[in-house]
Enzyme design. Structure first.
Site, short mmCIF file in Angstrom:
data_model
loop_
_atom_site.label_atom_id
_atom_site.label_comp_id
_atom_site.label_asym_id
_atom_site.label_seq_id
_atom_site.Cartn_x
_atom_site.Cartn_y
_atom_site.Cartn_z
N SER A 1 0.88 -1.25 0.10
CA SER A 1 -0.04 0.14 0.17
C SER A 1 1.07 1.20 0.07
CB SER A 1 -0.81 0.04 1.13
OG SER A 1 -1.53 1.29 1.38
N LEU B 1 -1.29 9.95 5.13
CA LEU B 1 -2.45 9.05 4.53
C LEU B 1 -3.29 10.11 3.55
CD1 LEU B 1 -3.69 7.37 7.96
CD2 LEU B 1 -2.57 6.49 5.93
N ASN C 1 -6.72 -1.21 1.05
CA ASN C 1 -6.21 -0.77 2.47
C ASN C 1 -7.16 0.43 3.03
OD1 ASN C 1 -4.36 1.04 4.18
ND2 ASN C 1 -3.06 -0.94 4.04
N CYS D 1 0.31 3.40 10.58
CA CYS D 1 0.59 4.73 10.00
C CYS D 1 1.42 5.46 11.10
CB CYS D 1 -0.53 5.29 9.26
SG CYS D 1 0.51 6.88 8.47
N LYS E 1 -2.54 -4.78 9.12
CA LYS E 1 -1.01 -4.47 8.92
C LYS E 1 -0.32 -3.90 10.25
CE LYS E 1 2.08 -1.79 5.56
NZ LYS E 1 1.96 -1.21 4.44
N ASN F 1 4.80 -2.50 8.64
CA ASN F 1 4.99 -1.10 8.29
C ASN F 1 6.08 -0.32 8.51
OD1 ASN F 1 3.96 1.52 7.16
ND2 ASN F 1 1.94 1.33 7.92
C1 SIN Z 1 1.68 7.94 5.34
O1 SIN Z 1 0.68 7.96 4.62
O2 SIN Z 1 1.91 8.73 6.09
C2 SIN Z 1 2.19 6.50 5.27
C3 SIN Z 1 1.14 5.38 5.54
C4 SIN Z 1 1.64 4.39 6.27
O3 SIN Z 1 2.86 4.50 6.83
O4 SIN Z 1 0.53 3.49 6.46
#
Ligand code: SIN
Length: 313
Positions: free
Chosen positions: A20, A72, A98, A129, A164, A191
């Site tokens: 993702s 995100l 996701n 995240c 995840k 992650n």
């Molecule tokens: C992000 O969008 O900051 C990264 C996403 C993630 O690590 O799950």
């Protein structure tokens, strides 16, 4: 050669997925790589409403890796359904959505919005995240919260559910056990690791959010050890992620017990990396006389109880 892998009755043609956030929504790369040769595509995280994400700079290159703090950013689930699903419908590879959220209700609402669409084989739940103040690690570092999210989602869907996990905890196996107890079909790990980089000339952090998530080959040994821990702790499949850039990397994860792998940061160098890795796994198995990739899953030859991890389990 049998390369397939089945989760909750859904068969994936091979064990290589895109991670993702590294392959868009699955429709952007169709002109660059034959995505139908992948085991599956995992979409960028989807939230209920569109999100702008964190301010720039939100990417910084590091030794053998990169930091991201995207926050995100995404188009929101309805836009995804309207604009992206029609292309995904024409693909033969399987698609996993996701889902990211800042509340349990939001996770459920995104899954419910996607439920009617048969082209979505299941959901990967992002509780890991490191770049948002609400949701993300607040959930992913508390096994009770992970269990609650899993429980509520399991009540709402018969589709595949994968959680995840974050590596930013002491015992990742505790989280996988909570997922297994709540009927999750698999966990994916890991992650990104929380990291930081500084511009010594401006004396400022390289990312607007100061810290971000470290990915790429730099984290592969850490990810591999976390996957080793997980595959010893739970019976549900573990999908390995973390710095996988070559088929040899992928084989290492399969040997320690990952049932499948995700390719992430390497897609930014070539979006065809996943396809190349699938071909490499096939050639490795053939050259070692294995007719099924399953034969190498967990085939690591290791003395029991020699690792500090074994003493935690
Ligand atoms: C992000 O969008 O900051 C990264 C996403 C993630 O690590 O799950």
């Amino acid at each position: 050669m049998n390369e397939s892998f089945t989760l909750r009755g859904v068969t994936f043609q091979n064990r290589v997925f895109t991670a993702s956030g590294t392959f868009g929504y699955g429709d952007e790369t169709t002109g660059l790589v034959n995505v139908n040769k992948l085991g599956g595509i995992i979409t960028k995280s989807l939230s209920l409403k569109p999100r702008d994400g964190n301010p720039a700079p939100r990417i910084a290159e590091t030794a053998s890796g990169m930091l991201n703090s995207i926050g995100l950013a995404n188009i929101g689930v309805q836009h995804f359904i309207d604009e992206k699903l029609p292309t995904l419908r024409s693909l033969s590879t399987k698609v996993i959505a996701n889902i990211a959220a800042s509340s349990i209700d939001e996770y459920c609402a995104v899954a419910e919005a996607l439920e009617p669409f048969a082209e979505i084989a299941g959901y990967e739940i992002n509780v890991s995240c490191p770049n948002v103040k609400e949701g993300g690690l607040n959930f992913g570092t508390d096994p009770n919260q992970v269990a609650r999210i899993a429980r509520e989602l399991r009540r709402r869907t018969e589709k595949i559910l994968i959680v995840k996990l974050t590596p930013n905890v002491t015992h990742i196996s505790e989280f996988a056990r909570a997922c297994e107890a709540e009927g999750m079909d698999a966990v994916s790990a890991v992650n990104t690791l929380i990291g930081m980089a500084v511009n010594i000339h401006t004396r400022k952090p390289k990312l607007s959010s100061t810290t971000g998530g470290l990915s790429g080959p730099a984290i592969k040994p850490v990810a591999l050890a976390k996957v080793y821990e997980l595959t010893r702790a739970v019976k549900i499949p573990v999908i390995g992620i973390g710095g996988i850039a070559t088929w040899e990397d992928a084989v290492e994860f399969l040997l320690v017990g990952a049932s499948a792998v995700q390719v992430g940061t390497a897609n930014f160098i070539s979006p065809a990396t996943g396809v190349t890795i699938a071909e490499g796994i096939r050639a490795y198995c053939a050259s070692h006389g294995f007719a099924d990739v399953d034969a190498i899953v967990g085939a690591l030859i290791a003395e029991k109880n020699r690792s500090v991890i074994d003493s935690w389990l």
